[in-house]
Design a protein around this motif. Structure first.
Motif, PDB file in Angstrom:
ATOM      1  N   THR A  82       0.766  -1.045  -0.060  1.00 31.78           N
ATOM      2  CA  THR A  82      -0.055  -0.132  -0.045  1.00 31.78           C
ATOM      3  C   THR A  82       1.012   1.186   0.182  1.00 31.78           C
ATOM      4  OG1 THR A  82      -1.798  -1.234   1.199  1.00 31.78           O
ATOM      5  CG2 THR A  82      -1.619   1.237   1.131  1.00 31.78           C
ATOM      6  N   PRO A  83       0.579   2.130  -0.972  1.00 32.08           N
ATOM      7  CA  PRO A  83       1.299   3.539  -0.915  1.00 32.08           C
ATOM      8  C   PRO A  83       1.218   4.074   0.229  1.00 32.08           C
ATOM      9  CG  PRO A  83      -0.415   3.595  -2.300  1.00 32.08           C
ATOM     10  CD  PRO A  83      -0.573   2.156  -2.010  1.00 32.08           C
ATOM     11  N   ILE A  84       2.476   4.701   0.617  1.00 31.83           N
ATOM     12  CA  ILE A  84       2.482   5.616   1.806  1.00 31.83           C
ATOM     13  C   ILE A  84       3.354   6.869   1.580  1.00 31.83           C
ATOM     14  CG2 ILE A  84       3.549   5.607   4.286  1.00 31.83           C
ATOM     15  CD1 ILE A  84       2.453   2.738   4.426  1.00 31.83           C
ATOM     16  N   ASN A  85       2.740   7.994   1.947  1.00 32.13           N
ATOM     17  CA  ASN A  85       3.305   9.243   1.792  1.00 32.13           C
ATOM     18  C   ASN A  85       4.107   9.591   2.967  1.00 32.13           C
ATOM     19  OD1 ASN A  85       4.120  11.810   1.495  1.00 32.13           O
ATOM     20  ND2 ASN A  85       1.903  12.682   0.737  1.00 32.13           N
ATOM     21  N   VAL A  86       5.508   9.403   2.866  1.00 34.13           N
ATOM     22  CA  VAL A  86       6.198   9.645   4.124  1.00 34.13           C
ATOM     23  C   VAL A  86       6.829  10.995   4.034  1.00 34.13           C
ATOM     24  CG1 VAL A  86       8.839   9.102   4.839  1.00 34.13           C
ATOM     25  CG2 VAL A  86       7.314   7.280   3.749  1.00 34.13           C
ATOM     26  N   VAL A  87       6.263  11.758   5.410  1.00 34.19           N
ATOM     27  CA  VAL A  87       6.502  13.022   5.501  1.00 34.19           C
ATOM     28  C   VAL A  87       7.895  13.228   6.222  1.00 34.19           C
ATOM     29  CG1 VAL A  87       5.685  15.154   6.525  1.00 34.19           C
ATOM     30  CG2 VAL A  87       4.132  13.560   5.317  1.00 34.19           C
ATOM     31  N   LYS A  88       8.075  12.597   7.443  1.00 35.20           N
ATOM     32  CA  LYS A  88       9.216  12.759   8.089  1.00 35.20           C
ATOM     33  C   LYS A  88       9.843  11.513   8.561  1.00 35.20           C
ATOM     34  CE  LYS A  88      10.978  15.520  12.191  1.00 35.20           C
ATOM     35  NZ  LYS A  88      10.332  16.260  13.268  1.00 35.20           N
ATOM     36  N   VAL A  89      11.242  11.516   8.640  1.00 32.83           N
ATOM     37  CA  VAL A  89      11.949  10.162   8.651  1.00 32.83           C
ATOM     38  C   VAL A  89      13.111  10.738   9.783  1.00 32.83           C
ATOM     39  CG1 VAL A  89      13.518   8.521   8.261  1.00 32.83           C
ATOM     40  CG2 VAL A  89      11.684   9.415   6.566  1.00 32.83           C
ATOM     41  N   ASP A  90      13.265  10.122  11.047  1.00 41.87           N
ATOM     42  CA  ASP A  90      13.935  10.495  12.038  1.00 41.87           C
ATOM     43  C   ASP A  90      15.295   9.330  12.096  1.00 41.87           C
ATOM     44  OD1 ASP A  90      15.885  10.550  14.272  1.00 41.87           O
ATOM     45  OD2 ASP A  90      14.106  10.432  15.861  1.00 41.87           O
ATOM     46  N   TYR A  91      16.382  10.053  11.228  1.00 43.32           N
ATOM     47  CA  TYR A  91      17.667   9.154  11.068  1.00 43.32           C
ATOM     48  C   TYR A  91      18.298   8.957  12.476  1.00 43.32           C
ATOM     49  CZ  TYR A  91      16.550  10.347   6.098  1.00 43.32           C
ATOM     50  OH  TYR A  91      16.014  10.305   5.218  1.00 43.32           O
ATOM     51  N   SER A  92      18.184   9.632  13.404  1.00 42.45           N
ATOM     52  CA  SER A  92      18.942   9.368  14.683  1.00 42.45           C
ATOM     53  C   SER A  92      18.261   8.242  15.229  1.00 42.45           C
ATOM     54  CB  SER A  92      18.787  10.310  15.724  1.00 42.45           C
ATOM     55  OG  SER A  92      17.368  10.445  16.151  1.00 42.45           O
ATOM     56  N   LYS A  93      17.370   7.363  14.717  1.00 48.16           N
ATOM     57  CA  LYS A  93      16.821   6.125  15.207  1.00 48.16           C
ATOM     58  C   LYS A  93      16.709   5.238  14.087  1.00 48.16           C
ATOM     59  CE  LYS A  93      14.256   8.441  18.711  1.00 48.16           C
ATOM     60  NZ  LYS A  93      12.927   9.185  19.135  1.00 48.16           N
ATOM     61  N   GLY A  94      17.857   5.311  13.261  1.00 47.76           N
ATOM     62  CA  GLY A  94      17.785   4.287  11.941  1.00 47.76           C
ATOM     63  C   GLY A  94      16.752   4.368  11.158  1.00 47.76           C
ATOM     64  N   ALA A  95      16.709   5.571  10.510  1.00 50.35           N
ATOM     65  CA  ALA A  95      15.604   5.778   9.264  1.00 50.35           C
ATOM     66  C   ALA A  95      14.262   5.236   9.970  1.00 50.35           C
ATOM     67  CB  ALA A  95      15.814   5.045   8.153  1.00 50.35           C
ATOM     68  N   LYS A  96      13.800   5.852  10.862  1.00 53.57           N
ATOM     69  CA  LYS A  96      12.532   5.703  11.727  1.00 53.57           C
ATOM     70  C   LYS A  96      11.590   6.626  10.963  1.00 53.57           C
ATOM     71  CE  LYS A  96       9.674   5.778  16.029  1.00 53.57           C
ATOM     72  NZ  LYS A  96       9.647   6.156  17.384  1.00 53.57           N
ATOM     73  N   ILE A  97      10.454   6.088  10.636  1.00 48.54           N
ATOM     74  CA  ILE A  97       9.533   7.019  10.042  1.00 48.54           C
ATOM     75  C   ILE A  97       8.691   7.521  10.968  1.00 48.54           C
ATOM     76  CG2 ILE A  97       7.557   7.433   8.290  1.00 48.54           C
ATOM     77  CD1 ILE A  97       8.770   4.893   6.790  1.00 48.54           C
ATOM     78  N   VAL A  98       8.380   8.831  10.955  1.00 51.88           N
ATOM     79  CA  VAL A  98       7.830   9.276  12.313  1.00 51.88           C
ATOM     80  C   VAL A  98       6.595  10.016  11.942  1.00 51.88           C
ATOM     81  CG1 VAL A  98       9.659   9.297  13.950  1.00 51.88           C
ATOM     82  CG2 VAL A  98       9.307  11.278  12.225  1.00 51.88           C
ATOM     83  N   HIS A  99       6.282  10.287  10.683  1.00 52.12           N
ATOM     84  CA  HIS A  99       5.071  11.045  10.251  1.00 52.12           C
ATOM     85  C   HIS A  99       4.994  10.644   8.726  1.00 52.12           C
ATOM     86  CE1 HIS A  99       2.863  15.262   9.498  1.00 52.12           C
ATOM     87  NE2 HIS A  99       2.223  14.094   9.101  1.00 52.12           N
ATOM     88  N   ALA A 100       3.721   9.978   8.582  1.00 51.32           N
ATOM     89  CA  ALA A 100       3.482   9.689   7.319  1.00 51.32           C
ATOM     90  C   ALA A 100       1.943   9.240   7.292  1.00 51.32           C
ATOM     91  CB  ALA A 100       4.226   8.273   6.942  1.00 51.32           C
ATOM     92  N   TYR A 101       1.515   9.375   5.959  1.00 51.80           N
ATOM     93  CA  TYR A 101       0.036   8.966   5.740  1.00 51.80           C
ATOM     94  C   TYR A 101      -0.187   7.778   4.529  1.00 51.80           C
ATOM     95  CZ  TYR A 101      -0.980  13.065   8.276  1.00 51.80           C
ATOM     96  OH  TYR A 101      -1.039  14.085   9.337  1.00 51.80           O
ATOM     97  N   PHE A 102      -1.179   7.127   4.722  1.00 45.96           N
ATOM     98  CA  PHE A 102      -1.657   6.269   3.783  1.00 45.96           C
ATOM     99  C   PHE A 102      -2.124   6.821   2.675  1.00 45.96           C
ATOM    100  CE2 PHE A 102      -2.429   3.911   7.808  1.00 45.96           C
ATOM    101  CZ  PHE A 102      -1.867   3.027   7.778  1.00 45.96           C
ATOM    102  N   GLU A 103      -1.709   6.201   1.517  1.00 50.61           N
ATOM    103  CA  GLU A 103      -2.250   7.010   0.267  1.00 50.61           C
ATOM    104  C   GLU A 103      -3.301   5.751  -0.517  1.00 50.61           C
ATOM    105  OE1 GLU A 103       0.884   7.876  -2.237  1.00 50.61           O
ATOM    106  OE2 GLU A 103       1.294   9.881  -1.444  1.00 50.61           O
ATOM    107  N   GLU A 104      -4.116   6.342  -1.277  1.00 51.83           N
ATOM    108  CA  GLU A 104      -5.280   5.620  -1.741  1.00 51.83           C
ATOM    109  C   GLU A 104      -4.584   4.732  -2.983  1.00 51.83           C
ATOM    110  OE1 GLU A 104      -8.726   6.852  -3.962  1.00 51.83           O
ATOM    111  OE2 GLU A 104      -9.649   6.416  -1.972  1.00 51.83           O
ATOM    112  N   GLN A 105      -4.590   3.348  -3.109  1.00 52.95           N
ATOM    113  CA  GLN A 105      -4.156   2.474  -3.999  1.00 52.95           C
ATOM    114  C   GLN A 105      -4.798   2.957  -5.437  1.00 52.95           C
ATOM    115  OE1 GLN A 105      -1.671   0.781  -5.439  1.00 52.95           O
ATOM    116  NE2 GLN A 105      -1.723  -0.833  -3.990  1.00 52.95           N
ATOM    117  N   SER A 106      -4.036   3.302  -6.439  1.00 53.04           N
ATOM    118  CA  SER A 106      -4.850   3.801  -7.741  1.00 53.04           C
ATOM    119  C   SER A 106      -4.692   2.589  -8.728  1.00 53.04           C
ATOM    120  CB  SER A 106      -3.857   5.087  -8.304  1.00 53.04           C
ATOM    121  OG  SER A 106      -2.635   4.443  -8.624  1.00 53.04           O
ATOM    122  N   THR A 107      -3.984   1.605  -8.212  1.00 55.59           N
ATOM    123  CA  THR A 107      -3.943   0.302  -9.129  1.00 55.59           C
ATOM    124  C   THR A 107      -4.884  -0.899  -8.341  1.00 55.59           C
ATOM    125  OG1 THR A 107      -2.002  -0.370  -8.172  1.00 55.59           O
ATOM    126  CG2 THR A 107      -1.911   1.079 -10.069  1.00 55.59           C
TER     127      THR A 107
END
Lengths: 196, 196
Positions: free
Chosen positions: A60-85
């Motif tokens: 499922t496509p996820i729109n990644v807004v913010k990644v925290d690199y201090s914790k090994g590329a931890k995604i801390v802000h993202a949203y689900f996107e609608e599957q267009s296929t």
């Protein structure tokens, strides 16, 4: 099962969500929908391991807004996107296979309100390019699973009079998918009957 | 395409993340890798709109750990997962198409250290099921793009003596992809020459 604000299912993490409990989530229906997806995924694993076909689930496509690199590329802000296929695609006997899987509690018809315009446009193009496009629908109340060529879904979607497909259409024009121990859903047998 | 803040293409970044600290990331090279992917995506849009083929990019799998429903299904904890398949697949003239796109700064060979065992296994199965499997490689220092059948990549990967494919192999056994205004990469012309 994770739901979009609109109540749409987020299938890909359904299994992971099993551990989490959220008041907004109907665990029982989530589990049923989840088990259908699990059945398809397990069947795809079986088919892959036995060199019958190669069908994979699109993440499922996820729109990644913010990644925290201090914790090994931890995604801390993202949203689900609608599957267009669609959820699944792959190859069987050199042919391109593309399908959407849906579960419904409805006993008499499959409602199209979870099908997006983008998915319809996608499936029309799959057909136009000579691919095999279908829906695999579980009528959970009837404990029946059918595959139906996407052209029927496109027809009912665009006719617009009724936003659902009667069960009779699945019985008359689709193929019932047999359940088994392994694969759990012998849907390639149904594909074979319908397209080969 | 998913971007990190700062416009860095996430995949290149994520790969570097496993080995390097963020300070070591070359923004420019990330952008170059990003532009190659953008060129492919834009070309796929062109091909789709002109009914030439239907190729879609698989979303990158993300392991969702925690979702905050009080903020409209905001993902607050997730991790990137390694793509076990390839980046792109779809249908052209009824045939299943599956390929991986990579950019390299190397002038004389394409290093295979970014190719995973899972991807090799995936591509072997694509070929076994009669699908068309290839790599599209941009040698950015040479400003050249080639497609090469996956069988060569599998061969070099499994031979294991050298973990790279010499440029000469692309020149002799691959097809150069012509750049244009629209589509930016006429890679289907190369596919046509190589497989049809």
């Amino acid at each position: 099962m994770i739901k979009y604000p609109g109540g749409k299912e987020y299938k890909a993490t359904a299994e992971r969500k099993r551990k989490k409990s959220s008041s907004e989530i109907s665990i029982s229906s989530a589990n049923r929908g989840m088990s259908f997806e699990s059945d398809i995924n397990a069947s795809n694993e079986y088919y892959k391991d036995h060199d019958i076909c190669l069908i994979t689930k699109r993440p499922t496509p996820i729109n990644v807004v913010k990644v925290d690199y201090s914790k090994g590329a931890k995604i801390v802000h993202a949203y689900f996107e609608e599957q267009s296929t669609t959820d699944y695609n792959g190859v069987y006997k050199s042919r391109y296979i593309d399908f959407e899987a849906k579960n419904t509690k409805n006993k008499t018809s499959f409602p199209l309100n979870n099908i997006t315009k983008h998915q319809i446009e996608h499936l029309k193009k799959v057909i136009a390019h000579g691919g095999i496009a279908f829906f695999i629908i579980q009528f959970e109340s009837l404990d029946k699973v059918y595959i139906l060529d996407a052209s029927y879904v496109i027809h009912f979607y665009e006719k617009g009079e009724r936003k659902s497909i009667p069960l009779s259409c699945f019985i008359e024009s689709g193929i019932e998918v047999e359940r088994a121990y392994n694969p759990r859903l012998k849907y390639i047998d149904a594909v074979e009957k319908l397209y080969f």
